[in-house]
Design a protein around this motif. Structure first.
Motif, short mmCIF file in Angstrom:
data_model
loop_
_atom_site.label_atom_id
_atom_site.label_comp_id
_atom_site.label_asym_id
_atom_site.label_seq_id
_atom_site.Cartn_x
_atom_site.Cartn_y
_atom_site.Cartn_z
N GLY A 100 23.79 25.38 24.59
CA GLY A 100 24.24 26.59 23.89
C GLY A 100 25.44 27.17 24.37
O GLY A 100 25.69 28.18 23.96
N ALA A 101 25.96 26.55 25.66
CA ALA A 101 27.16 27.17 26.24
C ALA A 101 28.57 26.41 25.76
O ALA A 101 29.54 26.23 26.67
N HIS A 102 28.36 25.90 24.66
CA HIS A 102 29.46 24.96 24.01
C HIS A 102 30.74 25.97 23.94
O HIS A 102 30.48 27.17 23.54
N SER A 103 31.98 25.38 24.20
CA SER A 103 33.12 26.10 24.15
C SER A 103 33.22 26.68 22.90
O SER A 103 34.36 27.97 22.76
N GLU A 104 32.95 26.11 21.86
CA GLU A 104 33.25 26.71 20.31
C GLU A 104 32.30 27.66 19.78
O GLU A 104 32.38 28.08 18.59
N PRO A 111 21.52 12.56 25.38
CA PRO A 111 21.37 13.11 23.98
C PRO A 111 19.76 13.60 23.36
O PRO A 111 19.71 14.20 22.50
N ARG A 112 19.03 13.03 24.02
CA ARG A 112 17.46 13.20 23.77
C ARG A 112 16.70 14.19 24.33
O ARG A 112 15.51 14.52 24.23
N SER A 113 17.33 14.96 25.41
CA SER A 113 16.74 16.03 25.98
C SER A 113 16.42 17.19 24.93
O SER A 113 17.22 17.42 24.08
N PRO A 114 15.72 18.02 25.26
CA PRO A 114 15.27 19.18 24.25
C PRO A 114 16.41 20.10 23.97
O PRO A 114 16.53 20.51 22.97
N ILE A 115 17.15 20.46 25.15
CA ILE A 115 18.36 21.46 25.08
C ILE A 115 19.69 20.62 24.39
O ILE A 115 20.28 21.38 23.72
N ALA A 116 19.60 19.44 24.28
CA ALA A 116 20.83 18.54 23.46
C ALA A 116 20.21 18.66 22.07
O ALA A 116 21.32 18.85 21.22
N THR A 117 18.91 18.29 21.86
CA THR A 117 18.72 18.30 20.42
C THR A 117 18.99 19.75 19.67
O THR A 117 19.02 19.67 18.33
N ALA A 118 18.65 20.74 20.36
CA ALA A 118 18.88 22.26 19.75
C ALA A 118 20.27 22.49 19.90
O ALA A 118 20.47 23.85 19.37
N PRO A 162 24.29 23.33 19.30
CA PRO A 162 25.16 23.54 18.02
C PRO A 162 25.94 22.53 18.10
O PRO A 162 26.77 22.24 16.88
N ALA A 163 26.59 21.85 18.88
CA ALA A 163 27.63 20.77 19.06
C ALA A 163 27.36 20.15 20.35
O ALA A 163 26.86 20.35 21.20
N ARG A 164 28.18 18.86 20.29
CA ARG A 164 28.04 17.79 21.28
C ARG A 164 29.12 17.93 22.48
O ARG A 164 29.91 18.92 22.34
N CYS A 165 29.05 17.47 23.44
CA CYS A 165 29.74 17.95 24.69
C CYS A 165 31.00 17.23 24.45
O CYS A 165 32.05 17.64 25.01
N TYR A 201 28.26 28.88 33.47
CA TYR A 201 27.05 29.34 32.88
C TYR A 201 26.27 28.23 32.15
O TYR A 201 24.93 28.53 31.60
N ALA A 202 26.49 27.10 32.17
CA ALA A 202 25.82 25.82 31.37
C ALA A 202 24.75 25.42 32.38
O ALA A 202 24.89 25.41 33.73
N PRO A 203 23.58 24.80 31.95
CA PRO A 203 22.51 24.39 32.86
C PRO A 203 22.78 23.09 33.67
O PRO A 203 22.43 22.66 34.39
N ASP A 204 24.09 22.57 33.08
CA ASP A 204 24.48 21.13 33.68
C ASP A 204 25.84 21.22 34.43
O ASP A 204 26.23 20.42 34.62
N ASP A 205 26.11 22.58 34.74
CA ASP A 205 27.41 22.78 35.42
C ASP A 205 27.41 21.98 36.76
O ASP A 205 26.67 21.78 37.69
N GLY A 206 28.42 21.00 36.84
CA GLY A 206 28.67 20.11 37.94
C GLY A 206 28.12 18.95 37.82
O GLY A 206 27.95 18.25 38.78
N LYS A 207 27.38 18.75 36.83
CA LYS A 207 26.64 17.33 36.35
C LYS A 207 27.08 16.63 35.27
O LYS A 207 27.84 16.98 34.55
#
Length: 251
Positions: free
Chosen positions: A209-213, A158-165, A167-170, A194-200
């Motif tokens: 930013g690739a949240h389903s909502e 939760p503390r990575s830059p992409i997580a802090t920016a 729009p919603a949580r995983c 399309y998410a940077p963490d695909d398969g991780k």
């Protein structure tokens, strides 16, 4: 002193043997002489020449000649076992990483049962399949805690830059697939290509930013309606000598 200096000059070069330092008496008739090392490759080092005179002997002999590091000397780092030097990504194609039998991250995948209930190889196959899914070892509580701490404090936490920016949580994302076992309480796997963490593995409070909502924003501004001026007039110039004046019908 002279004998010690000459021996140091034989080991290195005469111009590398500098000023003498305070000698050290090691034992009876055993003395170590020190000389500053002027070799450009060994700044901060000293020549140490240990001389000794045997009991009832008249001649002094050389016992040992070495280079010793002093304050500020450039030395090799302390030796670290290979297992502690490993870093993520060091194991490549064809590499083998042996696991110790007493690795605290693993525990047996089956329970101890009476000999009468074991198979021909001495293994309780039923317990193996129920707890270990066919594996001889499974993750221990220590292994789970270490993995959880490593993942949570990493780039997928939760503390990575992409997580802090984000729009919603995983935890609220439709692309998250929870893990099995106790780790599903904190982690899942991202399945959005399309998410940077695909398969991780990502924490439930991670995000991107690739949240389903996420939806395309809808414009709230309606297109402007053209306004026709029926009261004014325009000047239209055809050439330098003629000008046509158009007047509205209400004029």
């Amino acid at each position: 002193m002279d004998l010690a200096r000459s021996v140091a000059a034989e080991v290195g070069r005469p111009e590398w043997v500098g000023a003498p330092l305070d000698p050290e008496v090691e034992d009876t008739r055993l003395v170590t002489h020190y000389f500053t090392c002027l070799d450009p490759a060994y700044p901060g080092w000293t020549y140490a020449v240990t001389v000794v005179r045997a009991s009832r002997a008249k001649d002094v002999t050389v016992n040992e000649v070495v280079l010793l590091p002093g304050e500020g000397a450039l030395t090799a780092p302390d030796w670290v076992p290979w297992k502690e030097r490993l870093r993520p990504g060091d194991v490549g194609v064809g590499d083998l990483l042996p696991v110790e039998e007493d690795d605290e991250r693993l525990i047996p995948g089956y329970a101890q049962v009476p000999d009468s209930e074991l198979d021909a190889e001495g293994v309780d196959q039923q317990m193996v399949w129920e707890l270990g899914l066919g594996r001889r070892q499974v993750l221990s509580e220590t292994g789970r805690e270490q993995a959880a701490e490593r993942w949570y404090n990493g780039e997928s936490g939760p503390r990575s830059p992409i997580a802090t920016a984000a729009p919603a949580r995983c935890a609220t994302c439709g692309f998250l697939t929870p893990l099995a076992g106790e780790l599903r309480q904190m982690f899942g796997v991202c399945t959005n290509e399309y998410a940077p963490d695909d398969g991780k593995v990502v924490s439930l409070d991670h995000g991107c930013g690739a949240h389903s909502e996420v939806r395309t924003p809808v414009s709230k501004n309606d297109p402007a309606v053209p306004v026709v001026d029926e009261l004014g007039y325009d000047h239209i110039v055809f050439d330098d000598t003629a000008e046509l004046e158009l007047v509205s019908s209400d004029s």
